[in-house]
Design a protein around this motif. Structure first.
Motif, PDB file in Angstrom:
ATOM      1  N   PRO A  20       0.805  -1.223   0.000  1.00 14.63           N
ATOM      2  CA  PRO A  20       0.000   0.000   0.000  1.00 14.63           C
ATOM      3  C   PRO A  20       0.836   1.269   0.000  1.00 14.63           C
ATOM      4  CG  PRO A  20      -0.813  -1.568   1.626  1.00 14.63           C
ATOM      5  CD  PRO A  20       0.500  -2.095   1.143  1.00 14.63           C
ATOM      6  N   GLN A  21       2.001   1.229   0.622  1.00 15.37           N
ATOM      7  CA  GLN A  21       2.869   2.398   0.697  1.00 15.37           C
ATOM      8  C   GLN A  21       4.229   2.060   0.084  1.00 15.37           C
ATOM      9  OE1 GLN A  21       1.989   5.424   1.967  1.00 15.37           O
ATOM     10  NE2 GLN A  21      -0.080   4.679   2.350  1.00 15.37           N
ATOM     11  N   GLY A  22       4.639   2.824  -0.915  1.00 13.55           N
ATOM     12  CA  GLY A  22       5.985   2.680  -1.459  1.00 13.55           C
ATOM     13  C   GLY A  22       6.234   1.362  -2.159  1.00 13.55           C
ATOM     14  N   HIS A  23       5.327   0.967  -3.031  1.00 14.10           N
ATOM     15  CA  HIS A  23       5.414  -0.330  -3.703  1.00 14.10           C
ATOM     16  C   HIS A  23       6.757  -0.552  -4.405  1.00 14.10           C
ATOM     17  CE1 HIS A  23       4.162  -2.548  -7.618  1.00 14.10           C
ATOM     18  NE2 HIS A  23       4.735  -3.386  -6.800  1.00 14.10           N
ATOM     19  N   TYR A  24       7.049   0.232  -5.449  1.00 11.33           N
ATOM     20  CA  TYR A  24       8.289   0.050  -6.205  1.00 11.33           C
ATOM     21  C   TYR A  24       9.514   0.401  -5.363  1.00 11.33           C
ATOM     22  CZ  TYR A  24       5.335  -0.330 -10.369  1.00 11.33           C
ATOM     23  OH  TYR A  24       4.389  -0.720 -11.283  1.00 11.33           O
ATOM     24  N   ARG A  25       9.355   1.370  -4.472  1.00 13.17           N
ATOM     25  CA  ARG A  25      10.477   1.770  -3.610  1.00 13.17           C
ATOM     26  C   ARG A  25      10.928   0.595  -2.745  1.00 13.17           C
ATOM     27  NH1 ARG A  25      10.326   3.696   1.551  1.00 13.17           N
ATOM     28  NH2 ARG A  25       8.050   3.882   1.416  1.00 13.17           N
ATOM     29  N   LEU A  26       9.979  -0.139  -2.171  1.00 15.98           N
ATOM     30  CA  LEU A  26      10.331  -1.281  -1.321  1.00 15.98           C
ATOM     31  C   LEU A  26      10.994  -2.394  -2.124  1.00 15.98           C
ATOM     32  CD1 LEU A  26       7.195  -1.421   1.014  1.00 15.98           C
ATOM     33  CD2 LEU A  26       9.495  -0.574   1.558  1.00 15.98           C
ATOM     34  N   TRP A  27      10.484  -2.663  -3.321  1.00 12.27           N
ATOM     35  CA  TRP A  27      11.127  -3.656  -4.179  1.00 12.27           C
ATOM     36  C   TRP A  27      12.560  -3.243  -4.505  1.00 12.27           C
ATOM     37  CZ3 TRP A  27      10.355  -8.467  -5.931  1.00 12.27           C
ATOM     38  CH2 TRP A  27       9.091  -9.039  -5.797  1.00 12.27           C
ATOM     39  N   ALA A  28      12.749  -1.980  -4.870  1.00 15.54           N
ATOM     40  CA  ALA A  28      14.090  -1.504  -5.225  1.00 15.54           C
ATOM     41  C   ALA A  28      15.033  -1.587  -4.028  1.00 15.54           C
ATOM     42  CB  ALA A  28      14.018  -0.071  -5.750  1.00 15.54           C
ATOM     43  N   LEU A  29      14.566  -1.195  -2.851  1.00 14.95           N
ATOM     44  CA  LEU A  29      15.395  -1.261  -1.644  1.00 14.95           C
ATOM     45  C   LEU A  29      15.821  -2.695  -1.349  1.00 14.95           C
ATOM     46  CD1 LEU A  29      13.546   1.212   0.754  1.00 14.95           C
ATOM     47  CD2 LEU A  29      15.948   1.369   0.068  1.00 14.95           C
ATOM     48  N   GLY A  30      14.862  -3.609  -1.377  1.00 15.09           N
ATOM     49  CA  GLY A  30      15.174  -4.998  -1.046  1.00 15.09           C
ATOM     50  C   GLY A  30      16.148  -5.626  -2.018  1.00 15.09           C
ATOM     51  N   LEU A  31      15.930  -5.430  -3.316  1.00 12.93           N
ATOM     52  CA  LEU A  31      16.789  -6.057  -4.322  1.00 12.93           C
ATOM     53  C   LEU A  31      18.185  -5.439  -4.336  1.00 12.93           C
ATOM     54  CD1 LEU A  31      14.154  -6.475  -7.170  1.00 12.93           C
ATOM     55  CD2 LEU A  31      15.217  -8.305  -5.834  1.00 12.93           C
ATOM     56  N   CYS A  32      18.270  -4.121  -4.170  1.00 14.05           N
ATOM     57  CA  CYS A  32      19.596  -3.481  -4.127  1.00 14.05           C
ATOM     58  C   CYS A  32      20.376  -3.944  -2.893  1.00 14.05           C
ATOM     59  CB  CYS A  32      19.451  -1.959  -4.119  1.00 14.05           C
ATOM     60  SG  CYS A  32      18.948  -1.247  -5.697  1.00 14.05           S
ATOM     61  N   LEU A  33      19.695  -4.092  -1.771  1.00 13.89           N
ATOM     62  CA  LEU A  33      20.364  -4.571  -0.560  1.00 13.89           C
ATOM     63  C   LEU A  33      20.866  -6.001  -0.753  1.00 13.89           C
ATOM     64  CD1 LEU A  33      21.203  -4.132   2.360  1.00 13.89           C
ATOM     65  CD2 LEU A  33      18.910  -4.862   3.067  1.00 13.89           C
ATOM     66  N   LEU A  34      20.045  -6.864  -1.346  1.00 13.24           N
ATOM     67  CA  LEU A  34      20.465  -8.242  -1.607  1.00 13.24           C
ATOM     68  C   LEU A  34      21.671  -8.282  -2.543  1.00 13.24           C
ATOM     69  CD1 LEU A  34      17.063 -10.128  -2.006  1.00 13.24           C
ATOM     70  CD2 LEU A  34      18.741 -10.389  -0.157  1.00 13.24           C
ATOM     71  N   LEU A  35      21.673  -7.434  -3.571  1.00 15.53           N
ATOM     72  CA  LEU A  35      22.805  -7.401  -4.500  1.00 15.53           C
ATOM     73  C   LEU A  35      24.075  -6.948  -3.789  1.00 15.53           C
ATOM     74  CD1 LEU A  35      24.020  -7.632  -7.316  1.00 15.53           C
ATOM     75  CD2 LEU A  35      23.162  -5.322  -7.816  1.00 15.53           C
ATOM     76  N   ALA A  36      23.964  -5.940  -2.921  1.00 11.27           N
ATOM     77  CA  ALA A  36      25.136  -5.476  -2.171  1.00 11.27           C
ATOM     78  C   ALA A  36      25.688  -6.593  -1.290  1.00 11.27           C
ATOM     79  CB  ALA A  36      24.776  -4.252  -1.343  1.00 11.27           C
ATOM     80  N   LEU A  37      24.800  -7.311  -0.607  1.00 15.21           N
ATOM     81  CA  LEU A  37      25.246  -8.416   0.250  1.00 15.21           C
ATOM     82  C   LEU A  37      25.896  -9.529  -0.579  1.00 15.21           C
ATOM     83  CD1 LEU A  37      22.212  -8.639   2.716  1.00 15.21           C
ATOM     84  CD2 LEU A  37      24.473  -7.641   3.144  1.00 15.21           C
ATOM     85  N   LEU A  38      25.353  -9.791  -1.763  1.00 18.18           N
ATOM     86  CA  LEU A  38      25.938 -10.817  -2.621  1.00 18.18           C
ATOM     87  C   LEU A  38      27.327 -10.410  -3.101  1.00 18.18           C
ATOM     88  CD1 LEU A  38      25.379 -13.558  -3.989  1.00 18.18           C
ATOM     89  CD2 LEU A  38      24.554 -12.286  -5.977  1.00 18.18           C
ATOM     90  N   LEU A  39      27.516  -9.138  -3.397  1.00 16.72           N
ATOM     91  CA  LEU A  39      28.837  -8.661  -3.811  1.00 16.72           C
ATOM     92  C   LEU A  39      29.844  -8.789  -2.667  1.00 16.72           C
ATOM     93  CD1 LEU A  39      27.803  -5.509  -5.886  1.00 16.72           C
ATOM     94  CD2 LEU A  39      28.737  -7.647  -6.769  1.00 16.72           C
ATOM     95  N   VAL A  40      29.398  -8.518  -1.443  1.00 14.93           N
ATOM     96  CA  VAL A  40      30.281  -8.709  -0.289  1.00 14.93           C
ATOM     97  C   VAL A  40      30.646 -10.184  -0.160  1.00 14.93           C
ATOM     98  CG1 VAL A  40      30.449  -8.562   2.224  1.00 14.93           C
ATOM     99  CG2 VAL A  40      29.419  -6.678   0.929  1.00 14.93           C
ATOM    100  N   LEU A  41      29.674 -11.070  -0.352  1.00 19.11           N
ATOM    101  CA  LEU A  41      29.942 -12.508  -0.301  1.00 19.11           C
ATOM    102  C   LEU A  41      30.935 -12.919  -1.382  1.00 19.11           C
ATOM    103  CD1 LEU A  41      29.329 -15.344   0.823  1.00 19.11           C
ATOM    104  CD2 LEU A  41      27.383 -15.451  -0.760  1.00 19.11           C
ATOM    105  N   ALA A  42      30.769 -12.377  -2.593  1.00 16.76           N
ATOM    106  CA  ALA A  42      31.697 -12.698  -3.682  1.00 16.76           C
ATOM    107  C   ALA A  42      33.107 -12.218  -3.366  1.00 16.76           C
ATOM    108  CB  ALA A  42      31.209 -12.076  -4.990  1.00 16.76           C
TER     109      ALA A  42
END
Length: 427
Positions: A74-96
């Protein structure tokens, strides 16, 4: 008041430009930069070629867009998707970064493939959010900034990150790329998406994908043909530019500076200036002329190769090609935003991006076959003929583009009064 409005718009544009940049750098580093490191560690040509399959997720953006469009908040639909996916990508890069080049190759491939999926996936809500928040008068500028960000990402991902890796080791590029993503998250989290679309009462329930509705838009069918053909022939010429310059006798180091660094800088400038020109004169009028410019650039390169011209002519032809690349790509990205419908930004953008990537991957294969069969000049002649057809298509599509971008070039103050809604804010 108008100055504050303009400042808010520029903050939004720069934020989205930074997001495009930090999402593109990892993919470019993995696909174009890392193979050099792999070769130094004894990877075979076949291994390096198979590693390029990590870029395959970009073809399937239309599928990745489905959950983004369907599962809404209901609030910040695309914003929440973008936040979650960018955070996951950052964590994956740290893992790599915690791995090593001597790690099992399947593990590295898996990490790189997962990074490709997340970068491709995150690009969808980021662009959908830009389409939502930016008014019509800002969309062409957004296309230019995105194109410029991708050219800069090419310079950094395929050049600067290699220097960073050689100077500070395997971990440094991945940690820098992760830091770039994390830097954007606080600003992304403070966007007020709900303020802009409070009238969208459907945001609380799943939105159904309606691709048939996309094609029923006025002018959408002609636009799709232009989207499929407007960039790939230029892109194929750019892909083979470095080998062509080497075949013409240009030293490898000079090729790297001309086609790598210099071409990237020219592309950045052409993206920004091209978007400004489109905004002033109108997409419908400018589109055919940009395609004619692409044809002129290809003809110049064809003539330089055919006549085995001097280094100066080759450099001029390469920079003309980079100019055409920047201008056409900014135009394509901007128009993709106009053909994305309200409440269907994610799936419409995902469909267009998949089609754009598909031909961008397929045309170089055909161009390579033509290169083997007819030589460099024969390949470039084929690309020129194909681009001539694109020029005719762009003329036919003028009315379609005009229908989709009717409000693209009205002054900002008139646009704001017409829309009579507050501008999105980013702190």
């Amino acid at each position: 008041m108008k100055g504050q409005e303009s400042a808010r718009m520029w903050r939004l544009q720069l934020l989205f430009g930074w997001l495009h940049f930090v999402l593109a750098v990892p993919s470019i580093y993995l696909l174009l930069g890392l193979p050099l490191v792999m070769r130094e560690h004894g990877w075979s040509g076949t291994d390096i070629g198979l590693f390029q399959l990590t870029g395959l997720p970009a073809v399937f953006k239309f599928l990745l867009a489905l959950p983004v469009q369907r599962y809404r908040a209901p609030q910040g639909h695309y914003r929440l998707w973008a936040l979650g996916l960018c955070l996951l990508l950052a964590l994956l890069l740290v893992l790599a970064s915690q791995q090593a080049m001597t790690t099992n190759r399947l593990v590295l491939f898996g990490l790189a493939f997962a990074a490709g999926v997340l970068a491709t996936w995150a690009d969808i809500p980021v662009n959908a959010l830009a389409i939502k928040l930016l008014p019509q008068t800002q969309r062409l500028r957004a296309g230019g900034i995105r194109s410029a960000a991708l050219f800069l990402a090419a310079i950094v991902g395929a050049g600067v990150m290699l220097l960073v890796q050689q100077r500070w080791g395997w971990q440094a590029p991945f940690l820098l790329m992760a830091a770039g993503l994390l830097l954007a998250l606080p600003f992304l989290g403070r966007l007020h998406e709900a303020d802009v679309l409070a009238v969208e009462c459907q945001a609380t329930r799943p939105a159904l994908v309606d691709w048939s509705g996309f094609f029923r838009q006025p002018g959408a069918r002609l636009w799709i043909w232009l989207l499929l053909s407007g960039f790939p022939f230029l892109g194929a010429a750019w892909l083979y530019l470095k080998p062509l310059l080497l075949d013409q006798g240009m030293p490898a180091q000079q090729v790297a500076w001309v086609a790598g660094v210099g071409g990237g800088v020219v592309g950045v400038l052409a993206s920004i200036l091209g978007a400004r020109l489109v905004q002033r004169l109108g997409p419908a009028w400018v589109t055919p002329w940009f395609m004619v410019g692409a044809l002129v650039a290809l003809l110049a390169l064809t003539g330089a190769v055919w006549l085995q011209a001097s280094t100066l002519w080759l450099v001029v032809a390469a920079y003309l090609l980079a100019t055409a690349m920047g201008a056409v790509s900014s135009l394509m990205f901007g128009l993709m935003m106009f053909f994305s419908r309200q409440q269907h930004q994610a799936d419409d953008y995902g469909l267009q991006a998949s089609l754009f990537v598909l031909t961008r991957l397929l045309v170089p294969i055909g161009a390579g076959a033509l290169l083997d069969r007819s030589g460099p000049a024969g390949m470039l002649v084929g690309l020129c003929l194909a681009t001539l057809g694109v020029c005719a298509l762009a003329m036919a599509a003028r009315r379609s583009i005009a229908q989709a971008t009717v409000d693209a070039c009205i002054p900002d103050d008139r646009a704001d009064r017409a829309k009579s809604k507050p501008a999105p804010q980013v702190s």
